[in-house]
Design a protein around this motif. Structure first.
Motif, mmCIF file in Angstrom:
data_model
loop_
_atom_site.group_PDB
_atom_site.id
_atom_site.type_symbol
_atom_site.label_atom_id
_atom_site.label_comp_id
_atom_site.label_asym_id
_atom_site.label_seq_id
_atom_site.Cartn_x
_atom_site.Cartn_y
_atom_site.Cartn_z
ATOM 1 N N ALA A 32 2.858 0.879 -6.404
ATOM 2 C CA ALA A 32 2.022 2.229 -5.579
ATOM 3 C C ALA A 32 1.556 3.418 -6.072
ATOM 4 N N ALA A 33 1.354 4.019 -5.611
ATOM 5 C CA ALA A 33 1.169 5.119 -5.848
ATOM 6 C C ALA A 33 1.623 6.665 -5.586
ATOM 7 N N ALA A 34 2.536 5.855 -4.487
ATOM 8 C CA ALA A 34 3.402 6.618 -3.297
ATOM 9 C C ALA A 34 3.910 7.503 -4.013
ATOM 10 N N LYS A 48 -6.008 10.540 -10.185
ATOM 11 C CA LYS A 48 -4.575 9.898 -10.996
ATOM 12 C C LYS A 48 -4.480 9.860 -12.376
ATOM 13 N N GLU A 94 0.807 -0.828 -0.155
ATOM 14 C CA GLU A 94 0.177 0.354 0.256
ATOM 15 C C GLU A 94 0.302 1.228 -0.065
ATOM 16 N N SER A 95 -0.124 2.769 -0.614
ATOM 17 C CA SER A 95 1.309 3.550 -0.710
ATOM 18 C C SER A 95 1.508 4.411 0.405
ATOM 19 N N SER A 123 7.321 -0.220 -8.215
ATOM 20 C CA SER A 123 6.262 -0.321 -7.608
ATOM 21 C C SER A 123 5.040 -0.766 -8.777
ATOM 22 N N PRO A 141 7.043 3.757 -10.592
ATOM 23 C CA PRO A 141 5.951 3.368 -10.114
ATOM 24 C C PRO A 141 5.501 2.762 -11.505
ATOM 25 N N ARG A 155 5.379 4.545 1.031
ATOM 26 C CA ARG A 155 6.931 6.006 1.103
ATOM 27 C C ARG A 155 7.586 5.737 2.471
#
Length: 358
Positions: free
Chosen positions: A112-114, A212, A91-92, A110, A151, A96
């Motif tokens: 994830a959106a981090a 997003k 998870e983001s 990745s 990402p 992080r």
């Protein structure tokens, strides 16, 4: 063979990595890591619910032999210096914290959106914006890392950006309007979408999804200039919905072009792009990057999502748009758990290896 670790290996996306890397000709999984709850167990045992004995394996294919008896490590046990590449499926909020520590020593790819929206981090789709990979060296130098963080885009953005690329290259783009009909698998399984919410229903809101897509599409299709990405100048508006389909995101796209074009022109541009796409010879690349149907009843998730093992973007119903002076509209289908997830990440890793960034 490059030595690979998978972080978050017991989750749904982590399982997709386990499958996507089975018998890969370039990458060998040397370590898998998950939460402290799973650490120290064999992978097979870590997937078994301790109270019910039910296996939490969500893939259609069996657990690959190479992974069954691998002992799951905790994230803290992973020494990034021992690996050539690390895939993360967390998870983001966790990403992080975890990903920068790993990237100090080793490249990280990745889901994830981090870090997607940071200036020195490209959002890469192989064959669409390969030149943005140069930004990874900028990232290394700015942050003092030996590795980098690369990402994937949001899975809803992936198919849209792939289909917009040939349109933008040939005709230019002024505006994009898109409505998505997204599969429930995209919501994950914990907490996910409750069965009684999605049966006989459409949920017209997916938190943060529209924002997003609107940001990522412009960044992906932008230009790399002086060590930064100059976002594409077209405008994007979208509505993202959840529908009772298991896998495969369907999207209805309306595109205002800078130059006049006919549906046949757009079809030709998409097929020509698919034929000459830069990543055709990579191990995970599909035979057809874009498939265009003339049958107005296609694409359909049940019929089309698994074409080329879910790595093709399927397009249909290309036609003139009557609201724009210059415009077309079409329907696309992209497999959110294949091209939009772990297998797309493996394809990205292949592209970066060819570019000698791994």
């Amino acid at each position: 063979m490059l030595k690979v670790a998978i972080i978050g290996a017991t989750g749904v996306v982590g399982q997709e990595f386990i499958v996507a890397l089975d018998k890969h000709p370039w990458f060998k999984v040397e370590a898998i890591a998950a939460s402290e709850r799973s650490a120290g167990k064999k992978y097979l045992d870590a997937l078994r619910d301790s109270s019910t004995g039910i296996m939490k394996w969500h893939q259609r294919t069996p657990i690959p032999d190479y992974a069954r008896d691998m002992v799951v490590k905790s994230v803290n046990e992973i020494d990034a210096k021992d690996y050539d590449l690390i895939f993360t499926a967390v998870e983001s909020d966790d990403a992080r914290i975890i990903e920068p520590k790993l990237a100090e020593h080793t490249p990280v790819i990745s889901t994830a959106a981090a870090f997607r929206y940071e200036q020195d981090v490209p959002i890469l789709i192989p064959g669409v914006n390969d030149e943005h990979a140069e930004l990874l060296d900028v990232q290394r130098k700015r942050r003092g890392w030996k590795g980098f963080i690369a990402p994937l885009p949001n899975c809803t953005t992936t198919g849209l950006a792939i289909t917009l690329k040939p349109i933008m290259d040939e005709f230019g783009i002024e505006r994009v309007i898109m409505t998505s009909l997204q599969a429930v698998s995209g919501a994950g399984r914990s907490p996910g979408v409750a069965a009684l919410d999605i049966f006989d229903n459409i949920i017209p809101f997916i938190p943060k999804e529209e924002e997003k897509v609107q940001v990522e599409a412009k960044k992906i299709l932008g230009r790399l200039v002086d060590g930064r990405i100059d976002d594409a100048r077209f405008r994007v508006s979208c509505t993202c919905t959840r529908v009772p389909v298991i896998d495969g995101h369907t999207e209805c796209a309306f595109v205002e072009t800078s130059k006049g074009c006919e549906p046949d022109d757009v079809k030709r541009a998409m097929l020509n792009y698919s034929k000459h796409v830069s990543i055709k010879d990579l191990p995970s690349a599909p035979e057809d990057y874009i498939i265009v149907h003339d049958d107005p009843s296609r694409p359909q998730p049940r019929l089309d999502r698994d074409v080329n093992d879910g790595m093709s973007t399927i397009v249909g119903r290309i036609r003139k748009d009557t609201a724009f002076e210059n415009g077309v509209k079409y329907v696309l289908l992209s497999h959110n758990e294949k091209m939009g997830s772990a297998k797309g990440a493996v394809l990205l890793a292949e592209m970066l290896k060819v570019k000698e960034l791994l």
